[in-house]
Design a protein around this motif. Structure first.
Motif, PDB file in Angstrom:
ATOM      1  N   LEU A 159       0.697  -1.059   0.013  1.00 40.08           N
ATOM      2  CA  LEU A 159       0.064   0.100  -0.004  1.00 40.08           C
ATOM      3  C   LEU A 159       0.881   1.145  -0.060  1.00 40.08           C
ATOM      4  N   VAL A 160       2.100   1.008  -0.693  1.00 42.24           N
ATOM      5  CA  VAL A 160       3.276   2.394  -0.491  1.00 42.24           C
ATOM      6  C   VAL A 160       2.407   3.429  -1.177  1.00 42.24           C
ATOM      7  N   ASP A 161       1.708   3.405  -2.216  1.00 42.10           N
ATOM      8  CA  ASP A 161       0.929   4.646  -2.790  1.00 42.10           C
ATOM      9  C   ASP A 161      -0.377   5.347  -2.048  1.00 42.10           C
ATOM     10  N   LYS A 162      -0.598   4.440  -0.849  1.00 38.14           N
ATOM     11  CA  LYS A 162      -1.760   4.950  -0.230  1.00 38.14           C
ATOM     12  C   LYS A 162      -1.561   5.024   1.253  1.00 38.14           C
ATOM     13  N   PRO A 163      -0.788   5.911   1.676  1.00 40.34           N
ATOM     14  CA  PRO A 163      -0.668   6.140   3.208  1.00 40.34           C
ATOM     15  C   PRO A 163      -1.409   5.804   4.170  1.00 40.34           C
TER      16      PRO A 163
END
Length: 552
Positions: A159-163
Motif C-alpha cells: 500500500l506504498v501509494d496509499k499512506p
C-alpha cells in the motif's frame, strides 16, 4: 496491446488483494510460536524435569530473542534478502523447530522417562535429549522472529501509494496479531494441559504449515521491492567519517558541508546543529570527496548533513530510551515468576475447570487491549477537555512508570500472603489459595503497558526524522529484548546471593524479590523524570496537535 497487458498486470499486483494472505500468515505463525512459548515453563518443568527457576530463565531468554531477532531480521532483509525471501525462509526455519518440539512429545527417545517420587532407579538424563530440545527452541524462535517484522513491512509495501490505507493495515495487523496471542495463550495452552502436549504441539505445527502455504499462495499478488540498505549502515558511516576527519577544522559557513547527492539551493542549505559537534566533521567536504555529478566518491568518508542530524536525533533520545530498560525488566521478571506462583496455587474455577498456569498472563493482554480502547474513547478526550492540551508521550510514559512499580508492590503483598498460607500448610506443594489473587497485579501492569508502550512508539515516531520513521517499532523491540535478558540477569543475581528463589518457591522469599523491583522502579522513575525534564521535543507541532481529538 502489450502496454495494456502490462498496465493490467501492474494493477493486479499489490493493494488490498494481498491482505488475506499476509494476515493469515501472521495469525498462523503467531499461533504456532505462542502455542508452545506461552507454556514453555510448564513444559520444561513437567516433561524435562528442569528446575522451576531455570525454566523461568529459559523462557526469559526465548522472549528476549523473540524481540531482538525481528530487528536483526529487518536489517538483513533491508540490506540483502528483501521481505518476500526473508519471510518464506524464516517460516521454514520456524516449521523445522516446531516439528522438532512436537517430536519431543512423541518419541520416547527424545524425552526423559518419568521418575516416580522416592524411586532410586531413575534413568539418568540424556544429553542428546536436551540438545534436541534446545535446538528446536532456537530454530522455532529464530524463524518466528524473522517473520514478525518482515510481514508488517511487506504488508505496508503493498500500500506504498496509499499512506492512509497503510494506517488501516497497521491497525488490523496488530488486532489480528493480538487476537492470535490470546488464542494461543488460552485455547492451545488448554489443549496442552488438559488433552496432551502432543496434541497441542502438533496444532502448532499445523498452524505453521498453513501459514507458510497461504503466504506462498499469495506470491503472484505481492509487489516485491529490492533491498535498499539499512539506516543502521548510515549511522556507522557517520561515526567512521567523523573519526577519519577528526583533524579537519570545523567551518563556520554551510558552503563546506555536504547537503546530499541532489543539489540543494543555497537558501535551503543548513548547518549541522551545535550539539555533538564532533560528528559534524562527517559532513565536511574535502578535496576528492565528490564526483562531478554530486555523488560521493568514498561513502565511508563523507555523509550528508541530514545523515549526521539523523544520528544526533537518535543520540538525543537514548537517555529516555535507556530509562525504560528497568521498566521492562520488571515486567519480564514478573511474567516468569507469576507462572511459577500459579503452578503453586489453586487454579480451579468450579469443580471441572482448571486455569492453565501458562494462561495466567492473559489477564495482562486483556487489560492492555481493554484500557487502550477506554483511553481513546474516554480518558484522553477528557484530559484534553480539562487541560486544553493532549496527554503528551512523555506524560503517558511517566504514568506507565508509576503504575508499573505499584503493580510490583501489589505482587510483593500477594506473595507475602501466599507464603503465609504455605507455611500453615507445610508438606503441600499446592497452596490452598486461589490463583485469582494474582489478577490485580497483572491487570495493573497491563494498564501500565497501555500507557507506556504506545507512548514510547508515539514519542519515537514523532521525534525521528522521516528517514528513520521505521525505527520507531524497532526501538521498542530492542528495548523489550534487552529487558528480558536483564530480567534473566536479575534472577541469576538473586539466586546466587540470596536464598529467596529455591527450587520450591514455597520455601523461598519471592516477596523480597518484588520489593527490590519496587525500589528499583522508584529510583528508575526518578532517572526518567530527570531525562524527560531536560529533553526538548524536536517536533513541537506534532506534540501539540497530533493527539488532539478531531474537531468538526
Amino acid at each position: 496491446m502489450e502496454a495494456a497487458s502490462k498496465a493490467q498486470l501492474s494493477r493486479s499486483i499489490g493493494g488490498w488483494i494481498t491482505f488475506p494472505f499476509i494476515i493469515a500468515s501472521i495469525v498462523g505463525l503467531t499461533l504456532a510460536f505462542g502455542g508452545w512459548s506461552f507454556n514453555l515453563i510448564v513444559y520444561l518443568i513437567q516433561e524435562f524435569d528442569v528446575e522451576s527457576i531455570d525454566a523461568a530463565q529459559i523462557s526469559n531468554l526465548v522472549n528476549g530473542a523473540g524481540n531482538l531477532i525481528p530487528v536483526l531480521a529487518a536489517i538483513i532483509t533491508d540490506s540483502f534478502l528483501g521481505s518476500f525471501s526473508a519471510i518464506w525462509i524464516s517460516s521454514i526455519i520456524s516449521l523445522l523447530g516446531t516439528i522438532l518440539l512436537a517430536l519431543t512429545t512423541t518419541l520416547d527417545s527424545l524425552r526423559p522417562k518419568p521418575c516416580e517420587v522416592g524411586s532410586t532407579s531413575c534413568s539418568p538424563k540424556s544429553r542428546i535429549q536436551y540438545i534436541v530440545l534446545y535446538a528446536a527452541i532456537v530454530l522455532a524462535t529464530l524463524g518466528y522472529g524473522g517473520t514478525r517484522s518482515t510481514l508488517l513491512t511487506i504488508g505496508a509495501d503493498q500500500l506504498v501509494d496509499k499512506p492512509k490505507d497503510q494506517g488501516i493495515f497497521f491497525n488490523w495487523f496488530y488486532f489480528f496479531w493480538y487476537s492470535a496471542c490470546l488464542v494461543a495463550s488460552t485455547a492451545i495452552v488448554y489443549v496442552e494441559d488438559n488433552v496432551s502436549w502432543k496434541a497441542g504441539f502438533f496444532i502448532c505445527v499445523a498452524c505453521n504449515v498453513v501459514a507458510l502455504v497461504i503466504f506462498l499462495m499469495g506470491s503472484r499478488f505481492y509487489a516485491k521491492f529490492k533491498p535498499e540498505g539499512s539506516p543502521f549502515t548510515s549511522f556507522i558511516r557517520v561515526v567512521v567519517a567523523s573519526i577519519r576527519k577528526r583533524q579537519v577544522t570545523l567551518p563556520s559557513t554551510n558552503e563546506h558541508f555536504y547537503q546530499g547527492h541532489n543539489e540543494v539551493p543555497k537558501a535551503l542549505a543548513v548547518l549541522p546543529s551545535n550539539t555533538f559537534r564532533f560528528l559534524n566533521r562527517a559532513a565536511i567536504v574535502s578535496e576528492g570527496d565528490i564526483k562531478s555529478d554530486g555523488s560521493t566518491i568514498k561513502r565511508w568518508r563523507l555523509c550528508s548533513v541530514q545523515e549526521v542530524e539523523d544520528f544526533k536525533t537518535l543520540i538525543r533520545i537514548l537517555p529516555l530510551w535507556t530509562s525504560s530498560f528497568f521498566l521492562c525488566t520488571t515486567i519480564g521478571v514478573q511474567s516468569s515468576l507469576s507462572i511459577l506462583q500459579a503452578l503453586a496455587m489453586d487454579r480451579h474455577l468450579g469443580p471441572n475447570f482448571q486455569i492453565p498456569a501458562g494462561s495466567i498472563l492473559v489477564f495482562v493482554q486483556i487489560s492492555t487491549s481493554l484500557f487502550l480502547a477506554l483511553f481513546d474513547k474516554f480518558l484522553f478526550p477528557m484530559w484534553h477537555n480539562l487541560t486544553g492540551k493532549p496527554l503528551t508521550p512523555l506524560q503517558r510514559i511517566g504514568v506507565g512508570h508509576v503504575l508499573n512499580f505499584v503493580s510490583m508492590g501489589i505482587s510483593a503483598l500477594v506473595e507475602s500472603k501466599r507464603l503465609n498460607v504455605a507455611k500453615s500448610h507445610q508438606g503441600s506443594n499446592i497452596v490452598p489459595m486461589s490463583v485469582l489473587w494474582l489478577v490485580p497485579q497483572l491487570v495493573i501492569v497491563g494498564i501500565a503497558e497501555a500507557f507506556h508502550f504506545p507512548g514510547q512508539v508515539s514519542l519515537y515516531y514523532q521525534e525521528f526524522p522521516i528517514t528513520l520513521k521505521n525505527m520507531a517499532t524497532a526501538m521498542i523491540s530492542v528495548l523489550v529484548g534487552i529487558a528480558f535478558y536483564l530480567a534473566t540477569a536479575v534472577i541469576d543475581i538473586v539466586r546466587n546471593t540470596t536464598t529467596w528463589l529455591p527450587g520450591n518457591i514455597n520455601n523461598g522469599r519471592m516477596d523480597n524479590v518484588y520489593w527490590i523491583l519496587v525500589v528499583g522502579g522508584v529510583v528508575n522513575f526518578g532517572y526518567y523524570v530527570i531525562c524527560s525534564w531536560y529533553y526538548k521535543y524536536q517536533n513541537l507541532m506534532e506534540v501539540d496537535h497530533s493527539d488532539s481529538p478531531n474537531e468538526e
